[in-house]
Scaffold this active site. Structure first.
Site, PDB file in Angstrom:
ATOM      1  CE  LYS A 114     -27.401 -30.185  30.977  1.00  0.00           C
ATOM      2  NZ  LYS A 114     -26.776 -29.822  32.256  1.00  0.00           N
ATOM      3  CE  LYS A 194     -35.690 -28.151  31.141  1.00  0.00           C
ATOM      4  NZ  LYS A 194     -34.533 -28.697  31.860  1.00  0.00           N
ATOM      5  CE  LYS A 197     -29.839 -21.720  34.664  1.00  0.00           C
ATOM      6  NZ  LYS A 197     -28.962 -22.426  35.597  1.00  0.00           N
TER       7      LYS A 197
HETATM    8  P1  TYM Z   1     -30.153 -25.432  37.092  1.00  0.00           P
HETATM    9  O1  TYM Z   1     -29.122 -24.419  37.381  1.00  0.00           O
HETATM   10  O2  TYM Z   1     -30.284 -25.924  35.702  1.00  0.00           O
HETATM   11  O3  TYM Z   1     -31.574 -24.901  37.503  1.00  0.00           O
HETATM   12  C1  TYM Z   1     -31.795 -24.335  38.769  1.00  0.00           C
HETATM   13  C2  TYM Z   1     -33.170 -24.762  39.241  1.00  0.00           C
HETATM   14  O4  TYM Z   1     -34.163 -24.353  38.318  1.00  0.00           O
HETATM   15  C3  TYM Z   1     -35.050 -25.431  38.043  1.00  0.00           C
HETATM   16  N1  TYM Z   1     -35.546 -25.277  36.665  1.00  0.00           N
HETATM   17  C4  TYM Z   1     -36.837 -25.158  36.359  1.00  0.00           C
HETATM   18  N2  TYM Z   1     -37.946 -25.177  37.111  1.00  0.00           N
HETATM   19  C5  TYM Z   1     -39.142 -25.026  36.481  1.00  0.00           C
HETATM   20  N3  TYM Z   1     -39.251 -24.846  35.141  1.00  0.00           N
HETATM   21  C6  TYM Z   1     -38.155 -24.831  34.339  1.00  0.00           C
HETATM   22  N4  TYM Z   1     -38.288 -24.656  33.015  1.00  0.00           N
HETATM   23  C7  TYM Z   1     -36.879 -24.996  34.951  1.00  0.00           C
HETATM   24  N5  TYM Z   1     -35.617 -25.025  34.467  1.00  0.00           N
HETATM   25  C8  TYM Z   1     -34.810 -25.191  35.533  1.00  0.00           C
HETATM   26  C9  TYM Z   1     -34.175 -26.660  38.202  1.00  0.00           C
HETATM   27  O5  TYM Z   1     -34.961 -27.804  38.443  1.00  0.00           O
HETATM   28  C10 TYM Z   1     -33.303 -26.285  39.373  1.00  0.00           C
HETATM   29  O6  TYM Z   1     -33.941 -26.596  40.592  1.00  0.00           O
HETATM   30  N6  TYM Z   1     -28.620 -29.933  38.593  1.00  0.00           N
HETATM   31  C11 TYM Z   1     -29.129 -28.670  39.074  1.00  0.00           C
HETATM   32  C12 TYM Z   1     -28.127 -27.923  39.941  1.00  0.00           C
HETATM   33  C13 TYM Z   1     -27.651 -28.679  41.147  1.00  0.00           C
HETATM   34  C14 TYM Z   1     -28.430 -28.982  42.284  1.00  0.00           C
HETATM   35  C15 TYM Z   1     -27.529 -29.667  43.168  1.00  0.00           C
HETATM   36  C16 TYM Z   1     -29.753 -28.772  42.643  1.00  0.00           C
HETATM   37  C17 TYM Z   1     -26.390 -29.146  41.357  1.00  0.00           C
HETATM   38  N7  TYM Z   1     -26.337 -29.729  42.563  1.00  0.00           N
HETATM   39  C18 TYM Z   1     -27.976 -30.123  44.396  1.00  0.00           C
HETATM   40  C19 TYM Z   1     -30.170 -29.234  43.883  1.00  0.00           C
HETATM   41  C20 TYM Z   1     -29.284 -29.909  44.736  1.00  0.00           C
HETATM   42  C21 TYM Z   1     -29.431 -27.811  37.866  1.00  0.00           C
HETATM   43  O7  TYM Z   1     -29.076 -28.117  36.789  1.00  0.00           O
HETATM   44  O8  TYM Z   1     -30.000 -26.634  38.135  1.00  0.00           O
END
Ligand code: TYM
Length: 328
Positions: A114, A194, A197
């Site tokens: 990022k 991957k 978003k």
């Molecule tokens: P975020 O918002 O980017 O994504 C939410 C969840 O989606 C999963 N994910 C995927 N899984 C499979 N294939 C993909 N291509 C894919 N893209 C995204 C992510 O692994 C995530 O579980 N850092 C986290 C948010 C967060 C969080 C936390 C998660 C903040 N605090 C505490 C768990 C516990 C994130 O960026 O999610």
């Protein structure tokens, strides 16, 4: 009294909640409500670590809450709120930050990616510390996430151990829950990377709120290969393997059984079957989303935050006492 294990997870409120988020994590969030004590959070403080427009962001925050409610997150059974409305997240993040070696943060692959794209800032750098605080704040046992969060989860575990060694046993050591199938859904336009978003190409991802026609077009135009057999081989056939994972995760049918069924049917028939399954999976979510009213949802989220603040305060008081910051 039976004490159920606790689950915590978070979702960043950006406009494009996609099938990767859904199959990698969110589908499990919903089903975990049946057997765990669940705490789910729209992590808006994490989302402002990259450039954003505050007006759009405000809409995206409420939209993300609505998508989760439409999927089946039930505020009667789960604690559900916006991270920014529970200040203990930021407070714990600061405390954990004081025991996070910068060398560890320098190795975080998501930070490096990022920072290369949008420029480094302190919030982006300490993103994994805030994430650790989210998880440890409620003493979660299990954290349902996709594969891309593995490294962050490891860091949260290390920080919990580091804290406990120095200040006494305060935190549980959380476990990641990463699904076997669909932990890493790939881009539909480039199955080597991957699904993300932040991808500028809308065809790279199916959104949870896409209408059937859009889902059909995106899946039918998904990049595959020129060898026509439907086989699971992520190295040689990443596009087809990705579609097999999507279909398996939506239906619960094993990849082997799907390969048996579609091995010789040709890509056109197979892709149509995948599109039909995804359309069926997302249709009720879109309908439920349309029925939700923004003002009602905002009220619900306020109520969730009130409850979460009270729960978080009980845990955070122990942390403060352990580090010598208790109220005097
Ligand atoms: P975020 O918002 O980017 O994504 C939410 C969840 O989606 C999963 N994910 C995927 N899984 C499979 N294939 C993909 N291509 C894919 N893209 C995204 C992510 O692994 C995530 O579980 N850092 C986290 C948010 C967060 C969080 C936390 C998660 C903040 N605090 C505490 C768990 C516990 C994130 O960026 O999610």
């Amino acid at each position: 009294m039976e004490t159920r294990q606790k689950v915590f997870s978070g979702l960043q409120p950006t406009g494009n909640i996609h099938i990767g988020n859904y199959l990698g994590a969110l589908k499990n969030w919903v089903s975990f409500q049946d057997s765990y004590e669940t705490v789910y959070c729209v992590v808006d403080l994490h989302a402002i670590t990259v450039p954003y427009d505050p007006v759009e962001f405000k809409k995206d925050r409420i939209a993300a809450a609505k998508v989760l409610l439409a999927m089946g997150i039930d505020p009667e059974r789960s604690m559900f709120y916006f991270q920014s409305q529970v200040p203990q997240h930021a407070e714990l993040s600061w405390i954990l930050g004081t025991m996070t070696p910068t060398g560890v943060l320098n190795r975080m692959t998501q930070y490096k990616e990022k920072a290369d794209k949008v420029g480094a800032n302190l919030g982006l750098y300490s993103y994994p510390v805030l994430m650790a605080a989210d998880i440890l704040l409620f003493n979660a046992d299990l954290v349902p996430v996709g594969d891309d969060q593995r490294q962050h989860l490891e860091m949260a575990r290390d920080l919990a151990e580091r804290f406990n060694n120095r200040f006494g046993e305060v935190f549980h050591i959380p476990e990641a829950y990463i699904p076997d199938v669909s932990a890493r859904i790939m881009s539909l336009t480039d199955p080597q990377v991957k699904m993300s978003k932040s991808d500028a190409n809308p065809k790279s991802m199916v959104l949870v709120l896409d209408v059937p026609d859009a889902i059909n077009k995106k899946i039918k135009s998904a990049v595959t290969d020129s060898d026509p057999g439907v086989r699971y081989d992520p190295t040689e056939k990443p596009g087809i393997s990705n579609l097999l994972e999507i279909m398996s995760a939506c239906t619960g049918v094993s990849i082997d059984a799907l390969v048996d069924e579609y091995a010789t049917s040709g890509y056109g028939v197979f892709k149509q079957a995948v599109a039909d399954v995804v359309i069926e999976e997302f249709a009720p979510i879109r309908v439920a989303y349309e029925r939700l009213d923004d003002a009602d949802v905002a009220r619900m989220m306020h109520k969730g935050a009130l409850d979460a603040r009270i729960a978080a305060e009980a845990y955070q008081a122990k942390v403060r006492a352990a580090v010598g910051l208790d109220r005097i």
